[in-house]
Design an enzyme around this catalytic site. Structure first.
Site, PDB file in Angstrom:
ATOM      1  N   GLY A  42      -6.707  -2.982   4.417  1.00 34.07           N
ATOM      2  CA  GLY A  42      -6.993  -2.403   5.729  1.00 34.07           C
ATOM      3  C   GLY A  42      -5.901  -2.624   6.756  1.00 34.07           C
ATOM      4  N   SER A  83      -2.820  -1.151   7.037  1.00 32.52           N
ATOM      5  CA  SER A  83      -2.254   0.094   7.574  1.00 32.52           C
ATOM      6  C   SER A  83      -3.263   0.833   8.437  1.00 32.52           C
ATOM      7  CB  SER A  83      -1.791   0.996   6.440  1.00 32.52           C
ATOM      8  OG  SER A  83      -0.762   0.359   5.737  1.00 32.52           O
ATOM      9  N   GLU A  85       5.238  -3.219   7.328  1.00 32.89           N
ATOM     10  CA  GLU A  85       5.974  -3.662   6.138  1.00 32.89           C
ATOM     11  C   GLU A  85       7.474  -3.427   6.282  1.00 32.89           C
ATOM     12  OE1 GLU A  85       4.176  -3.503   2.578  1.00 32.89           O
ATOM     13  OE2 GLU A  85       2.215  -3.721   3.490  1.00 32.89           O
ATOM     14  N   ASN A 143      -2.619  -5.415  -0.882  1.00 36.89           N
ATOM     15  CA  ASN A 143      -2.647  -3.962  -0.727  1.00 36.89           C
ATOM     16  C   ASN A 143      -4.082  -3.471  -0.601  1.00 36.89           C
ATOM     17  OD1 ASN A 143       0.072  -3.594  -0.822  1.00 36.89           O
ATOM     18  ND2 ASN A 143       0.134  -3.256  -3.042  1.00 36.89           N
ATOM     19  N   GLY A 144      -4.296  -2.494   0.265  1.00 37.91           N
ATOM     20  CA  GLY A 144      -5.629  -1.926   0.413  1.00 37.91           C
ATOM     21  C   GLY A 144      -6.590  -2.807   1.171  1.00 37.91           C
ATOM     22  N   GLY A 202      -2.132  -9.771   4.005  1.00 37.63           N
ATOM     23  CA  GLY A 202      -3.254  -9.372   3.164  1.00 37.63           C
ATOM     24  C   GLY A 202      -2.742  -8.590   1.977  1.00 37.63           C
TER      25      GLY A 202
END
Lengths: 238, 279
Positions: free
Chosen positions: A42, A44, A160, A39-40, A37
């Site tokens: 969801g 993490s 990551e 960045n941002g 997905g």
């Protein structure tokens, strides 16, 4: 195969926004599970939720009894200050046993043996008295994986993991993870940007964009519109 | 030897030695965690806040130690919050707070007693500052700090090396961060009047950087920092007595010399290793 972690209709959110909405998924024993997905999206947040650092705002996460007992090995993103940290490889790997320590202050010899066997598995035993900051990026990554294995044998969560590695180290890393997954039976749950490499390796792919845009096998993913877009094969203007 | 015996015949110098060594060791141990986590600025910020609080307390006629202690502890919480949240602007924010605290202290002093030798001694330290009560407090502080580093050593390592991993392993990371910041605050308040507000943060930063030159393990760095701090303090103090130089500044210069020595040793080791590899 039995499920290690089951999420059903899970929401995660911070004070005023939802990071993950209505997610249902299952990580089974021996799985190679990848979350992709932008960045941002969801990813993490989901990792934090699975590690039990964040409570779901709705839905339920069921963790298998076996996993509760053995714990989850976690490989966080490397921070800048770590790169020149004065610590020996042995010290870093041994710190993986911390979750079993509870309030007892010192490591036992059983835990030291576990650290040694984790280092053996990753082929870094000859480096054990070397300084962490003097290792290459790929070697540092191996040390952190050994630490995660020292914490848990059943399942690893990798956030990551290939950030900052050179191409050679990246191939080496994927080979290593595949080995741990196939030969040692470690379930892998990996969050990554590197879709192209992951499609050829994983058993399950979850494409997250707050909601699950796609959840299935890699071959289905390659055919799906989200997969085609993300892999760069499809028409971006669709 | 004669100089040392002569020094030890003065009770105030014995107090300065005992208190100073204990505070140096505390500062060095706490410094390992702060420096490696890139939190060195917290130590610097706290020393300035400590100066401000002390000057205001003296100007207002309050007991200096018992006013500045809670103020600096609060500042420790606050600075930690800033550093943890906004990584980008935290250094600027701490610099701003430092300057403001310093200015408050100077204005408060000049409005009441005027800029006297008192202010100078807060800023640059005085060898006469250690009272018997300060020595007792330093002993208590060092018992807590040493206890923490012996019994929670593995947790401190984990929190310093990798907060995310430590958190996932069930360690209460915020608790340890706050504990270290608060203990640093207490160390700074106790050591400030002897070392000086402008110089105390060197006790936190120097020993770690010095030890990191030569030692490759965390355990080595921790042990060496404590030893380097204590030795540098003793040498600095003796030099200060022998040559009538200010105590704090002398200790800092000895620390700088130690750093240079370790740095040269590191270069020497590297060159030797290279030479061996070539053979």
């Amino acid at each position: 195969m039995s499920a290690l972690i089951t999420c059903s209709h899970v929401d995660f959110g911070y004070e005023n926004h939802d990071a993950v909405v209505d997610l249902s998924m299952e990580v089974e024993e021996g799985d190679y599970f990848c979350v992709v997905g932008v960045n941002g999206s969801g990813k993490s947040t989901l990792v934090k939720g699975l590690l039990g650092l964040l409570k779901p705002t709705a839905g339920t996460i069921t963790v298998a009894e076996e996993l509760k007992r053995t714990g989850i090995g976690y490989l966080p993103q490397q921070t800048r200050s770590q790169r020149d940290f004065p610590a020996t490889v042995c010290e870093v790997v041994l710190s993986g046993a911390l979750s079993r320590r509870g309030s007892r202050p010192f490591y036992s010899s059983a835990e030291k043996r576990m650290a040694t066997s984790a280092m053996e598995k990753l082929g870094i035993q000859s480096l054990q008295n070397h300084c962490y900051r003097e290792l290459s990026g790929g070697q540092q990554q191996r040390v952190l994986i050994a630490r995660a294995l020292c914490a848990a044998r059943k399942m690893l969560i990798l956030d990551e993991p290939i950030t900052g590695l050179d191409p050679w180290a990246i191939q080496d890393f994927y080979g290593l993870i595949r080995h741990l997954n196939r030969e040692e039976g470690v379930a892998i749950f990996m969050v990554t940007h590197d879709v192209a490499n992951v499609v050829s390796q994983a058993d399950k792919i979850l494409h997250l964009q707050q909601k699950a845009l796609f959840y299935g096998t890699p071959s289905e993913y390659e055919k799906s519109p989200q997969g085609r877009k993300f892999l760069g094969g499809g028409d971006l203007w669709e | 030897m004669g100089v040392i015996m002569e020094m030890l015949s003065y009770p105030f110098l014995v107090r300065a030695f005992v208190g100073g060594i204990l505070i140096s060791i505390c500062a060095a141990l706490l410094g390992v965690s702060l420096v490696l986590k890139r939190y060195s600025m917290i130590g610097d910020g706290l020393s300035h806040v400590s100066f401000g609080a002390l000057s205001v307390a003296v100007a207002a006629g309050w007991a200096p130690l018992f006013v500045s202690m809670p103020v600096v502890v609060l500042a420790a919480f606050f600075l930690l919050r800033i550093t943890e949240n906004g990584k980008v602007k935290s250094d600027a924010a701490i610099a701003m707070i430092s300057a403001s605290a310093l200015a408050t202290g100077i204005v408060a002093t000049s409005l009441t007693t005027g800029m006297t030798t008192d202010v100078s001694s807060y800023m640059f330290g005085s060898i006469l500052a250690m009272s018997p009560r300060d020595v007792k407090l330093s002993a208590m502080l060092s018992a807590v700090v040493l206890g923490l580093f012996v019994f929670c050593y593995n947790k401190i390592f984990a929190v310093t090396f990798d907060e995310s991993f430590a958190r996932a392993a069930g360690v209460n990371v915020s608790f340890y961060n706050i504990l270290i910041a608060v203990l640093t605050a207490v160390t700074i308040v106790l050591g400030m009047r002897m070392m000086g507000a402008m110089l105390i943060s060197s006790l936190i930063i120097f020993p770690t950087l010095t030890s990191m030159r030569v030692f490759k393990s965390f355990r080595g760095v921790v042990l060496s920092s404590g030893i380097v701090a204590a030795v540098c303090f003793c040498i600095g103090m003796t030099a200060s007595y022998r040559f009538s130089t200010p105590a704090g500044a002398s200790v800092v210069l000895v620390n700088l010399a130690a750093f240079s020595g370790f740095w040269a040793a590191e270069k020497g080791i590297q060159r030797k290793n290279k030479g061996e590899r070539r053979l």
